[in-house]
Design a protein around this motif. Structure first.
Motif, PDB file in Angstrom:
ATOM      1  N   LYS A 194     -80.679 -32.567  35.317  1.00  0.00           N
ATOM      2  CA  LYS A 194     -79.710 -31.694  36.000  1.00  0.00           C
ATOM      3  C   LYS A 194     -80.153 -30.238  35.971  1.00  0.00           C
ATOM      4  CE  LYS A 194     -75.284 -33.937  35.252  1.00  0.00           C
ATOM      5  NZ  LYS A 194     -74.020 -33.764  34.530  1.00  0.00           N
ATOM      6  N   ASN A 195     -81.136 -29.964  35.150  1.00  0.00           N
ATOM      7  CA  ASN A 195     -81.564 -28.587  34.942  1.00  0.00           C
ATOM      8  C   ASN A 195     -82.542 -28.146  36.041  1.00  0.00           C
ATOM      9  OD1 ASN A 195     -81.925 -26.128  33.564  1.00  0.00           O
ATOM     10  ND2 ASN A 195     -83.727 -26.948  32.503  1.00  0.00           N
ATOM     11  N   GLN A 196     -82.135 -28.363  37.291  1.00  0.00           N
ATOM     12  CA  GLN A 196     -82.997 -28.051  38.426  1.00  0.00           C
ATOM     13  C   GLN A 196     -82.289 -27.072  39.341  1.00  0.00           C
ATOM     14  OE1 GLN A 196     -86.058 -29.884  39.675  1.00  0.00           O
ATOM     15  NE2 GLN A 196     -86.187 -30.112  37.467  1.00  0.00           N
ATOM     16  N   ALA A 197     -83.042 -26.230  39.994  1.00  0.00           N
ATOM     17  CA  ALA A 197     -82.457 -25.340  40.992  1.00  0.00           C
ATOM     18  C   ALA A 197     -83.374 -25.320  42.205  1.00  0.00           C
ATOM     19  CB  ALA A 197     -82.306 -23.945  40.428  1.00  0.00           C
ATOM     20  N   ARG A 198     -82.749 -25.113  43.373  1.00  0.00           N
ATOM     21  CA  ARG A 198     -83.559 -25.096  44.603  1.00  0.00           C
ATOM     22  C   ARG A 198     -83.548 -23.691  45.191  1.00  0.00           C
ATOM     23  NH1 ARG A 198     -81.545 -27.937  50.057  1.00  0.00           N
ATOM     24  NH2 ARG A 198     -79.612 -27.526  48.958  1.00  0.00           N
ATOM     25  N   ILE A 199     -84.714 -23.245  45.588  1.00  0.00           N
ATOM     26  CA  ILE A 199     -84.806 -21.959  46.279  1.00  0.00           C
ATOM     27  C   ILE A 199     -85.264 -22.249  47.705  1.00  0.00           C
ATOM     28  CG2 ILE A 199     -86.084 -19.768  46.382  1.00  0.00           C
ATOM     29  CD1 ILE A 199     -85.967 -19.620  43.424  1.00  0.00           C
ATOM     30  N   THR A 200     -84.593 -21.655  48.667  1.00  0.00           N
ATOM     31  CA  THR A 200     -84.991 -21.849  50.065  1.00  0.00           C
ATOM     32  C   THR A 200     -85.338 -20.490  50.672  1.00  0.00           C
ATOM     33  OG1 THR A 200     -83.474 -23.705  50.190  1.00  0.00           O
ATOM     34  CG2 THR A 200     -84.298 -22.867  52.277  1.00  0.00           C
ATOM     35  N   LEU A 201     -86.503 -20.432  51.282  1.00  0.00           N
ATOM     36  CA  LEU A 201     -86.929 -19.206  51.962  1.00  0.00           C
ATOM     37  C   LEU A 201     -86.779 -19.452  53.452  1.00  0.00           C
ATOM     38  CD1 LEU A 201     -90.244 -18.671  49.932  1.00  0.00           C
ATOM     39  CD2 LEU A 201     -87.928 -17.920  49.353  1.00  0.00           C
ATOM     40  N   LEU A 202     -85.915 -18.668  54.081  1.00  0.00           N
ATOM     41  CA  LEU A 202     -85.635 -18.889  55.510  1.00  0.00           C
ATOM     42  C   LEU A 202     -86.482 -17.962  56.372  1.00  0.00           C
ATOM     43  CD1 LEU A 202     -81.724 -19.098  55.365  1.00  0.00           C
ATOM     44  CD2 LEU A 202     -83.346 -20.995  55.553  1.00  0.00           C
ATOM     45  N   GLY A 203     -86.914 -18.504  57.513  1.00  0.00           N
ATOM     46  CA  GLY A 203     -87.618 -17.673  58.506  1.00  0.00           C
ATOM     47  C   GLY A 203     -88.974 -17.173  58.056  1.00  0.00           C
ATOM     48  N   VAL A 204     -89.709 -18.004  57.331  1.00  0.00           N
ATOM     49  CA  VAL A 204     -91.022 -17.578  56.843  1.00  0.00           C
ATOM     50  C   VAL A 204     -92.049 -17.703  57.968  1.00  0.00           C
ATOM     51  CG1 VAL A 204     -92.756 -17.976  55.046  1.00  0.00           C
ATOM     52  CG2 VAL A 204     -90.379 -18.628  54.639  1.00  0.00           C
ATOM     53  N   ALA A 205     -92.957 -16.733  58.070  1.00  0.00           N
ATOM     54  CA  ALA A 205     -94.005 -16.801  59.100  1.00  0.00           C
ATOM     55  C   ALA A 205     -94.851 -18.053  58.868  1.00  0.00           C
ATOM     56  CB  ALA A 205     -94.872 -15.549  59.016  1.00  0.00           C
ATOM     57  N   VAL A 207     -93.214 -24.970  39.408  1.00  0.00           N
ATOM     58  CA  VAL A 207     -92.580 -25.383  40.658  1.00  0.00           C
ATOM     59  C   VAL A 207     -92.756 -26.888  40.767  1.00  0.00           C
ATOM     60  CG1 VAL A 207     -92.681 -25.218  43.164  1.00  0.00           C
ATOM     61  CG2 VAL A 207     -93.030 -23.180  41.766  1.00  0.00           C
ATOM     62  N   ASP A 208     -91.695 -27.582  41.164  1.00  0.00           N
ATOM     63  CA  ASP A 208     -91.804 -29.034  41.192  1.00  0.00           C
ATOM     64  C   ASP A 208     -91.859 -29.554  42.631  1.00  0.00           C
ATOM     65  OD1 ASP A 208     -91.729 -31.694  40.638  1.00  0.00           O
ATOM     66  OD2 ASP A 208     -89.643 -31.737  40.011  1.00  0.00           O
ATOM     67  N   MET A 209     -90.700 -29.741  43.255  1.00  0.00           N
ATOM     68  CA  MET A 209     -90.717 -30.330  44.601  1.00  0.00           C
ATOM     69  C   MET A 209     -90.852 -29.228  45.646  1.00  0.00           C
ATOM     70  SD  MET A 209     -87.503 -32.790  43.944  1.00  0.00           S
ATOM     71  CE  MET A 209     -87.808 -34.529  43.868  1.00  0.00           C
ATOM     72  N   ILE A 210     -91.647 -29.475  46.664  1.00  0.00           N
ATOM     73  CA  ILE A 210     -91.811 -28.470  47.729  1.00  0.00           C
ATOM     74  C   ILE A 210     -91.606 -29.160  49.081  1.00  0.00           C
ATOM     75  CG2 ILE A 210     -93.378 -26.807  48.819  1.00  0.00           C
ATOM     76  CD1 ILE A 210     -94.898 -26.676  46.150  1.00  0.00           C
ATOM     77  N   VAL A 211     -90.795 -28.548  49.922  1.00  0.00           N
ATOM     78  CA  VAL A 211     -90.599 -29.106  51.267  1.00  0.00           C
ATOM     79  C   VAL A 211     -90.758 -27.975  52.279  1.00  0.00           C
ATOM     80  CG1 VAL A 211     -88.993 -30.237  52.846  1.00  0.00           C
ATOM     81  CG2 VAL A 211     -88.944 -30.822  50.426  1.00  0.00           C
ATOM     82  N   GLN A 212     -91.582 -28.200  53.284  1.00  0.00           N
ATOM     83  CA  GLN A 212     -91.701 -27.202  54.354  1.00  0.00           C
ATOM     84  C   GLN A 212     -91.236 -27.836  55.658  1.00  0.00           C
ATOM     85  OE1 GLN A 212     -95.291 -24.913  54.580  1.00  0.00           O
ATOM     86  NE2 GLN A 212     -95.009 -24.466  56.741  1.00  0.00           N
ATOM     87  N   ILE A 244     -89.102 -22.840  53.827  1.00  0.00           N
ATOM     88  CA  ILE A 244     -89.750 -23.514  52.701  1.00  0.00           C
ATOM     89  C   ILE A 244     -88.736 -23.630  51.565  1.00  0.00           C
ATOM     90  CG2 ILE A 244     -91.586 -23.383  50.954  1.00  0.00           C
ATOM     91  CD1 ILE A 244     -93.292 -21.833  52.899  1.00  0.00           C
ATOM     92  N   SER A 245     -88.572 -24.851  51.031  1.00  0.00           N
ATOM     93  CA  SER A 245     -87.692 -25.048  49.857  1.00  0.00           C
ATOM     94  C   SER A 245     -88.532 -25.563  48.716  1.00  0.00           C
ATOM     95  CB  SER A 245     -86.645 -26.123  50.116  1.00  0.00           C
ATOM     96  OG  SER A 245     -85.784 -25.741  51.118  1.00  0.00           O
ATOM     97  N   PHE A 246     -88.166 -25.160  47.514  1.00  0.00           N
ATOM     98  CA  PHE A 246     -88.833 -25.730  46.338  1.00  0.00           C
ATOM     99  C   PHE A 246     -87.882 -25.690  45.163  1.00  0.00           C
ATOM    100  CE2 PHE A 246     -89.500 -21.625  44.424  1.00  0.00           C
ATOM    101  CZ  PHE A 246     -89.623 -20.775  45.511  1.00  0.00           C
ATOM    102  N   THR A 247     -88.214 -26.493  44.124  1.00  0.00           N
ATOM    103  CA  THR A 247     -87.344 -26.502  42.945  1.00  0.00           C
ATOM    104  C   THR A 247     -88.055 -25.872  41.754  1.00  0.00           C
ATOM    105  OG1 THR A 247     -88.063 -28.716  42.319  1.00  0.00           O
ATOM    106  CG2 THR A 247     -86.090 -28.569  43.666  1.00  0.00           C
ATOM    107  N   SER A 283     -86.599 -14.054  56.016  1.00  0.00           N
ATOM    108  CA  SER A 283     -85.342 -13.409  56.416  1.00  0.00           C
ATOM    109  C   SER A 283     -84.269 -13.551  55.333  1.00  0.00           C
ATOM    110  CB  SER A 283     -84.847 -13.964  57.753  1.00  0.00           C
ATOM    111  OG  SER A 283     -84.655 -15.342  57.639  1.00  0.00           O
ATOM    112  N   GLU A 284     -84.331 -14.625  54.552  1.00  0.00           N
ATOM    113  CA  GLU A 284     -83.318 -14.782  53.504  1.00  0.00           C
ATOM    114  C   GLU A 284     -83.854 -15.654  52.372  1.00  0.00           C
ATOM    115  OE1 GLU A 284     -79.609 -16.414  54.985  1.00  0.00           O
ATOM    116  OE2 GLU A 284     -78.752 -16.366  52.968  1.00  0.00           O
ATOM    117  N   ILE A 285     -83.454 -15.338  51.128  1.00  0.00           N
ATOM    118  CA  ILE A 285     -83.816 -16.178  49.977  1.00  0.00           C
ATOM    119  C   ILE A 285     -82.516 -16.776  49.442  1.00  0.00           C
ATOM    120  CG2 ILE A 285     -84.832 -16.226  47.658  1.00  0.00           C
ATOM    121  CD1 ILE A 285     -86.451 -13.739  48.422  1.00  0.00           C
ATOM    122  N   LYS A 286     -82.402 -18.118  49.544  1.00  0.00           N
ATOM    123  CA  LYS A 286     -81.166 -18.758  49.078  1.00  0.00           C
ATOM    124  C   LYS A 286     -81.446 -19.522  47.787  1.00  0.00           C
ATOM    125  CE  LYS A 286     -79.549 -21.238  52.536  1.00  0.00           C
ATOM    126  NZ  LYS A 286     -78.660 -21.929  53.464  1.00  0.00           N
TER     127      LYS A 286
END
Ligand code: ADP
Ligand code: ASP
Ligand code: MG
Length: 404
Positions: free
Chosen positions: A259-270, A290-295, A305-308, A331-334
């Motif tokens: 459960k100790n995971q967090a996801r960061i999403t970078l929106l609008g990346v070149a 960094v564990d999982m990466i999805v583009q 781009i999202s990663f955990t 454009s945004e870091i979520k």
């Protein structure tokens, strides 16, 4: 001559009565063992309590100071255990990380062991003492106290067993061994009598905190036989962690999660060459795992781009990436902490097909959406919403381990 290392976790030494119980167990076992070293964790809750004290002042305490503070938990339990043993007329001496010459690198709060001076331990063993070592701690090249990361006493114990060339290392804990899933979440989980280093490493790295991953890496490297047993039911055989594991080679040997995971999403990346390289290089320089990466597929030259990352690293990860935002057109870091990872592990998957589709089907059947997927030869992991964590683990266990 028989040499063994025992390790008792926080819940095993969680009260004075429990420390006395542990002392009695050691006294009895000492009859069959010539040289016995006992590594202890801090009393249950102590490390968290000390951490909270530091956080009263600041969210980001200096790591050097934190290490000195946290290491005191293991000093308390090791000296109390030596006193308890002495009161039972079992000769014992406690030693800190510094006193056993546990040398580490200087990465405070997650240091790696470099070497141990066994002569000091042997001197005390030869005098007939049970040597009680404060786990989780060492010293760096400057003589500063370091700690080995949460759960690090397991690694202290295996490292000492390797250095002493002990016959085995027994990890005493609050469950009877390694189970097919966390027995506190999956009630019908069954105990594994044997497991291979590789499978145990996957289970540990994917969230089964029964052994710290580094302790399993070290056991594999130095071929240390590890047995996981219950402090409260010491006559049960427990689980043997060794090279071969279970020769039956089941397709899936365990289900686990984190459960100790967090996801960061970078929106609008070149969407151009070198972008991912610069983002993940910066994170690596900051020692963030960094564990999982999805583009996502790009749209008009832009992509997401999202990663955990581990949940407690989320602020640091954001701080590292923020300065790149302009250069890479982000454009945004979520950031989102309400995610969890569930995994199925088994060496038998190497030559079996269909495990992934079965896993996805089980999750779909429970109405659980899959956010990201990673696989290796012997594991499949899915990132899901945290609220479905327990449900997913139970459903996956029922599917792969059968109802027992
Ligand atoms: P200790 O204080 O002895 O170091 P930990 O709390 O670190 O103990 O680890 C033991 C706990 O690990 C158990 O209480 C159990 O809830 C949890 N755990 C998670 N996965 C597993 C698993 N597959 N098998 C056994 N225990 C597990
Ligand atoms: N006391 C430390 C912790 O709570 C180390 C350990 O228990 O192994 O993480
Ligand atoms: Mg532990």
């Amino acid at each position: 001559m028989r040499t063994e290392v025992f390790k008792f976790g926080g819940s095993s030494v969680g009260s004075l009565e429990k420390i006395r119980h542990v002392a009695e167990l050691i006294k009895e076992q000492k009859n069959n063992i010539d040289n016995l070293v006992v590594v202890v964790s801090a009393m249950q809750g102590k490390t968290d309590e000390l951490l909270d004290m530091a956080k009263f002042f600041t969210e980001t305490p200096q790591e050097r100071e934190l290490d000195l503070l946290l290491s005191s938990g293991e000093r308390i339990s090791s000296s109390l255990l030596a006193i308890a043993l002495d009161s039972l007329e079992c000769r014992a001496i406690s030693m800190t990380g510094r006193q056993i010459g546990m040398k580490t690198d200087n990465t405070h709060t997650r240091a790696r062991i470099k070497s141990i001076r066994t002569d000091k331990i042997w001197q005390n063993l030869k005098k007939g003492n049970v040597v009680v070592v404060a786990g989780f701690q060492g010293i760096d090249e400057y003589g500063d106290v370091t700690t080995l990361g949460r759960g690090g006493s397991d690694t202290s114990a295996v490292a000492i067993a390797a250095a002493l060339e002990a016959d085995r290392c027994v990890i005493y804990t609050d469950v009877a061994g390694v189970y097919t899933a966390d027995p506190r979440i999956v009630k019908n989980a069954s105990i594994l009598s044997e497991i291979s280093y590789d499978e145990m490493m996957e289970l540990a790295s994917l969230g089964a905190k029964v052994l710290q991953i580094r302790s399993v890496e070290m056991a594999k490297r130095f071929n240390v036989d590890v047995v996981v047993k219950s402090t409260f039911e010491p006559n049960l055989p427990g689980t043997v962690v060794s090279k071969e594991g279970d020769m039956e080679n089941k397709v899936v040997s365990g289900v686990t999660g984190d459960k100790n995971q967090a996801r960061i999403t970078l929106l609008g990346v070149a969407d151009k060459p070198g972008v991912a390289a610069s983002i993940f290089k910066k994170l690596a320089d900051g020692k963030i795992v960094v564990d999982m990466i999805v583009q996502n597929i790009s749209d008009k030259g832009l992509t997401d781009i999202s990663f955990t990352v581990p949940a407690d690293e989320i602020e640091r990860a954001k701080q590292i990436i923020s300065p790149l935002a302009e250069e890479l057109n982000i454009s945004e870091i979520k950031a989102d902490k309400d995610v969890a990872k569930v995994s199925v592990v088994g060496v038998g998957m190497r030559n079996h097909y269909g495990v992934a589709s079965d896993m996805f089907n089980v999750l779909a059947g429970e109405g659980i959406n899959i956010i990201a997927i990673t696989t290796s030869e012997i594991k499949i992991s899915c990132l899901i919403e945290e609220r479905y964590f327990e449900l997913a683990l139970r459903a996956l266990h029922n599917k792969f381990m059968g109802e027992k």
